[in-house]
Structures are given as structure tokens and as C-alpha cells.
Design a protein around this motif. Structure first.
Motif, PDB file in Angstrom:
ATOM      1  N   LYS A  36     -49.187  27.988  -8.268  1.00  0.00           N
ATOM      2  CA  LYS A  36     -48.525  29.111  -7.606  1.00  0.00           C
ATOM      3  C   LYS A  36     -49.538  30.123  -7.083  1.00  0.00           C
ATOM      4  CE  LYS A  36     -43.832  29.370  -9.282  1.00  0.00           C
ATOM      5  NZ  LYS A  36     -42.803  30.271  -9.757  1.00  0.00           N
ATOM      6  N   PHE A  37     -49.106  30.895  -6.098  1.00  0.00           N
ATOM      7  CA  PHE A  37     -49.913  31.952  -5.513  1.00  0.00           C
ATOM      8  C   PHE A  37     -49.328  33.294  -5.905  1.00  0.00           C
ATOM      9  CE2 PHE A  37     -50.808  28.410  -2.655  1.00  0.00           C
ATOM     10  CZ  PHE A  37     -52.192  28.468  -2.617  1.00  0.00           C
ATOM     11  N   GLU A  38     -50.178  34.322  -5.941  1.00  0.00           N
ATOM     12  CA  GLU A  38     -49.732  35.644  -6.359  1.00  0.00           C
ATOM     13  C   GLU A  38     -50.346  36.700  -5.451  1.00  0.00           C
ATOM     14  OE1 GLU A  38     -49.515  36.711 -10.641  1.00  0.00           O
ATOM     15  OE2 GLU A  38     -51.008  38.207 -10.089  1.00  0.00           O
ATOM     16  N   ARG A  39     -49.552  37.689  -5.105  1.00  0.00           N
ATOM     17  CA  ARG A  39     -50.013  38.829  -4.304  1.00  0.00           C
ATOM     18  C   ARG A  39     -49.462  40.082  -4.975  1.00  0.00           C
ATOM     19  NH1 ARG A  39     -54.097  39.665  -1.172  1.00  0.00           N
ATOM     20  NH2 ARG A  39     -53.671  40.095   0.991  1.00  0.00           N
ATOM     21  N   THR A  40     -50.304  41.096  -5.172  1.00  0.00           N
ATOM     22  CA  THR A  40     -49.896  42.315  -5.855  1.00  0.00           C
ATOM     23  C   THR A  40     -49.995  43.496  -4.899  1.00  0.00           C
ATOM     24  OG1 THR A  40     -50.762  41.401  -7.910  1.00  0.00           O
ATOM     25  CG2 THR A  40     -50.296  43.745  -7.888  1.00  0.00           C
ATOM     26  N   LEU A  41     -48.952  44.311  -4.883  1.00  0.00           N
ATOM     27  CA  LEU A  41     -48.907  45.518  -4.057  1.00  0.00           C
ATOM     28  C   LEU A  41     -48.770  46.738  -4.963  1.00  0.00           C
ATOM     29  CD1 LEU A  41     -46.330  44.276  -1.401  1.00  0.00           C
ATOM     30  CD2 LEU A  41     -48.766  44.500  -1.058  1.00  0.00           C
ATOM     31  N   GLN A  42     -49.340  47.862  -4.542  1.00  0.00           N
ATOM     32  CA  GLN A  42     -49.244  49.122  -5.274  1.00  0.00           C
ATOM     33  C   GLN A  42     -48.619  50.165  -4.358  1.00  0.00           C
ATOM     34  OE1 GLN A  42     -50.223  49.795  -8.513  1.00  0.00           O
ATOM     35  NE2 GLN A  42     -50.564  47.598  -8.684  1.00  0.00           N
ATOM     36  N   GLY A  89     -45.166  32.701  -5.703  1.00  0.00           N
ATOM     37  CA  GLY A  89     -44.456  31.592  -5.088  1.00  0.00           C
ATOM     38  C   GLY A  89     -45.399  30.433  -4.853  1.00  0.00           C
ATOM     39  N   PHE A  90     -44.838  29.274  -4.541  1.00  0.00           N
ATOM     40  CA  PHE A  90     -45.670  28.087  -4.341  1.00  0.00           C
ATOM     41  C   PHE A  90     -46.077  27.880  -2.889  1.00  0.00           C
ATOM     42  CE2 PHE A  90     -41.256  26.705  -4.445  1.00  0.00           C
ATOM     43  CZ  PHE A  90     -41.129  25.976  -3.281  1.00  0.00           C
ATOM     44  N   ASP A  91     -45.516  28.626  -1.956  1.00  0.00           N
ATOM     45  CA  ASP A  91     -45.882  28.529  -0.542  1.00  0.00           C
ATOM     46  C   ASP A  91     -46.738  29.739  -0.174  1.00  0.00           C
ATOM     47  OD1 ASP A  91     -46.089  28.076   2.141  1.00  0.00           O
ATOM     48  OD2 ASP A  91     -43.933  27.985   2.534  1.00  0.00           O
ATOM     49  N   LYS A  92     -48.026  29.521   0.050  1.00  0.00           N
ATOM     50  CA  LYS A  92     -48.967  30.615   0.309  1.00  0.00           C
ATOM     51  C   LYS A  92     -48.578  31.416   1.539  1.00  0.00           C
ATOM     52  CE  LYS A  92     -53.866  31.654   0.578  1.00  0.00           C
ATOM     53  NZ  LYS A  92     -55.224  31.121   0.520  1.00  0.00           N
ATOM     54  N   GLU A  93     -48.111  30.724   2.577  1.00  0.00           N
ATOM     55  CA  GLU A  93     -47.726  31.402   3.811  1.00  0.00           C
ATOM     56  C   GLU A  93     -46.545  32.336   3.576  1.00  0.00           C
ATOM     57  OE1 GLU A  93     -46.209  30.271   8.321  1.00  0.00           O
ATOM     58  OE2 GLU A  93     -46.797  28.690   6.943  1.00  0.00           O
ATOM     59  N   LEU A  94     -45.554  31.885   2.827  1.00  0.00           N
ATOM     60  CA  LEU A  94     -44.365  32.691   2.556  1.00  0.00           C
ATOM     61  C   LEU A  94     -44.700  33.899   1.683  1.00  0.00           C
ATOM     62  CD1 LEU A  94     -41.372  32.586   3.263  1.00  0.00           C
ATOM     63  CD2 LEU A  94     -40.983  31.316   1.170  1.00  0.00           C
ATOM     64  N   VAL A  95     -45.556  33.714   0.676  1.00  0.00           N
ATOM     65  CA  VAL A  95     -45.971  34.813  -0.200  1.00  0.00           C
ATOM     66  C   VAL A  95     -46.715  35.872   0.611  1.00  0.00           C
ATOM     67  CG1 VAL A  95     -47.474  35.443  -2.133  1.00  0.00           C
ATOM     68  CG2 VAL A  95     -46.016  33.446  -2.311  1.00  0.00           C
ATOM     69  N   GLY A  96     -47.659  35.444   1.432  1.00  0.00           N
ATOM     70  CA  GLY A  96     -48.431  36.375   2.240  1.00  0.00           C
ATOM     71  C   GLY A  96     -47.586  37.095   3.278  1.00  0.00           C
ATOM     72  N   GLN A  97     -46.631  36.378   3.876  1.00  0.00           N
ATOM     73  CA  GLN A  97     -45.775  36.995   4.890  1.00  0.00           C
ATOM     74  C   GLN A  97     -44.852  38.037   4.278  1.00  0.00           C
ATOM     75  OE1 GLN A  97     -45.893  36.610   8.314  1.00  0.00           O
ATOM     76  NE2 GLN A  97     -44.569  38.383   8.156  1.00  0.00           N
ATOM     77  N   LEU A  98     -44.298  37.748   3.092  1.00  0.00           N
ATOM     78  CA  LEU A  98     -43.432  38.725   2.430  1.00  0.00           C
ATOM     79  C   LEU A  98     -44.234  39.957   2.021  1.00  0.00           C
ATOM     80  CD1 LEU A  98     -40.618  39.419   1.401  1.00  0.00           C
ATOM     81  CD2 LEU A  98     -41.231  38.353  -0.756  1.00  0.00           C
TER      82      LEU A  98
END
Length: 178
Positions: free
Chosen positions: A82-88, A135-144
């Protein structure tokens, strides 16, 4: 010549890869992904290793060579880890909360901002100011993550807005109040 395209892709033991003519199906413990491949690129698999090759030596084939290898590698990593992106959120009164399948953001506007969470994406809110997107789709995680950040991008004077974790905003000097 692409240096990235030449690299083989190691497939973990918990990931299944299926190649049908010009498409690839990758499934693992976190989900399934599918990708159509251009006719100028061919894919072979040999003992848990995927190789990407060019069918012809055109400019477009050279451009797609490294890109295809990177996309397939991201698919393998996504379904296994899975991929992870964190926002503050930074700003007085800025907060986030989850309600059913929606993310509600209070960003200083006269109304709360509602963002629908797509399927295949998990969101956690920490202390009302941290948003973790996995999420498991890097493109979808980054786009969201980019869509959420676009609702209130950081501004350079006070540093308020939605930032990626670890992002540094270059601050500007305001007016010199004479």
C-alpha cells in the motif's frame, strides 16, 4: 536509452501476476490492479521477475519503456504494501473529520468542504489536523491528496493551508507598517 526500463521487477511471493497479450493483471493481499500496455512494449515474466522490453526502436517506444516499467513496479508495490500520503492542516479553526464515506473539512470558508472518498482508499484523521490517505493505487492516492490540498493551498505570508507532511513553505515578508 532508459536506465529505469532495463531494471527487472521483483515480484513478492504473495503477489500473482497474469499477462494476457497487451495487458497485465496484478493481484495481492491489498487488491487487484489492471493495466493495458502499448503495442511497442512487451512484458515477460520469469521466476518471480518481470522484464519490460521494447518491440521497436522509435521515439515513442523509448518514452514508454521506462514509464511502463515504473507503472508496473508501482502496481506490484501497491498490492503488496500500500501507499500512504499524509497531509497537515495549519491555521486557526482548520479541522477535518470523517462522516460515513465523506471527509468534511473546515478551512475558514463560510461552509464546510465535503470530499467524497473513492473506493479502494482509506482515510484516517489524527487530532483533527492530520489526514492520512492510504490505498493500493499510487495514482489514486496522489490525486486525492492533491485534490484535498487544492481546497486550501498553503499561502506564503502566514503559512496557513493544507500541507504535505514535511513540506516547507518559503515565507514572504509582509508589508512594512510605517
Amino acid at each position: 536509452m532508459s536506465r529505469i526500463g532495463k531494471l527487472p521487477i521483483k515480484v513478492p511471493s504473495n503477489v500473482q501476476v497474469e499477462i494476457n497479450e497487451q495487458s497485465i493483471h496484478i493481484s495481492g493481499p491489498h487488491g487487484k490492479l489492471f493495466k493495458k500496455i502499448s503495442n511497442s512494449i512487451s512484458i515477460t515474466i520469469d521466476e518471480n521477475t518481470i522484464y519490460v522490453n521494447k518491440n521497436d526502436n522509435t521515439r515513442i517506444a523509448n518514452q514508454l519503456y521506462g514509464l511502463t516499467r515504473t507503472l508496473i513496479n508501482n502496481m506490484v508495490i501497491g498490492v503488496s504494501q500500500k501507499f500512504e500520503r499524509t497531509l497537515q492542516l495549519q491555521g486557526v479553526g482548520y479541522r477535518a473529520q470523517l462522516k460515513d464515506k465523506d471527509l468534511i473539512l473546515n478551512l475558514g470558508y463560510s461552509h464546510p468542504v465535503l470530499i467524497e472518498i473513492p473506493t479502494g482508499i482509506d482515510i484516517k484523521v489524527e487530532k483533527n489536523v492530520g489526514i492520512i490517505i492510504t490505498g493500493f493505487d499510487k495514482e489514486l492516492v496522489g490525486q486525492l491528496a492533491a485534490t484535498i490540498r487544492n481546497k486550501r493551498p498553503p499561502e506564503p505570508y502566514k503559512g496557513k493551508g493544507i500541507l504535505y507532511k514535511g513540506e516547507i513553505i518559503k515565507r514572504k515578508v509582509g508589508k512594512s507598517g510605517k
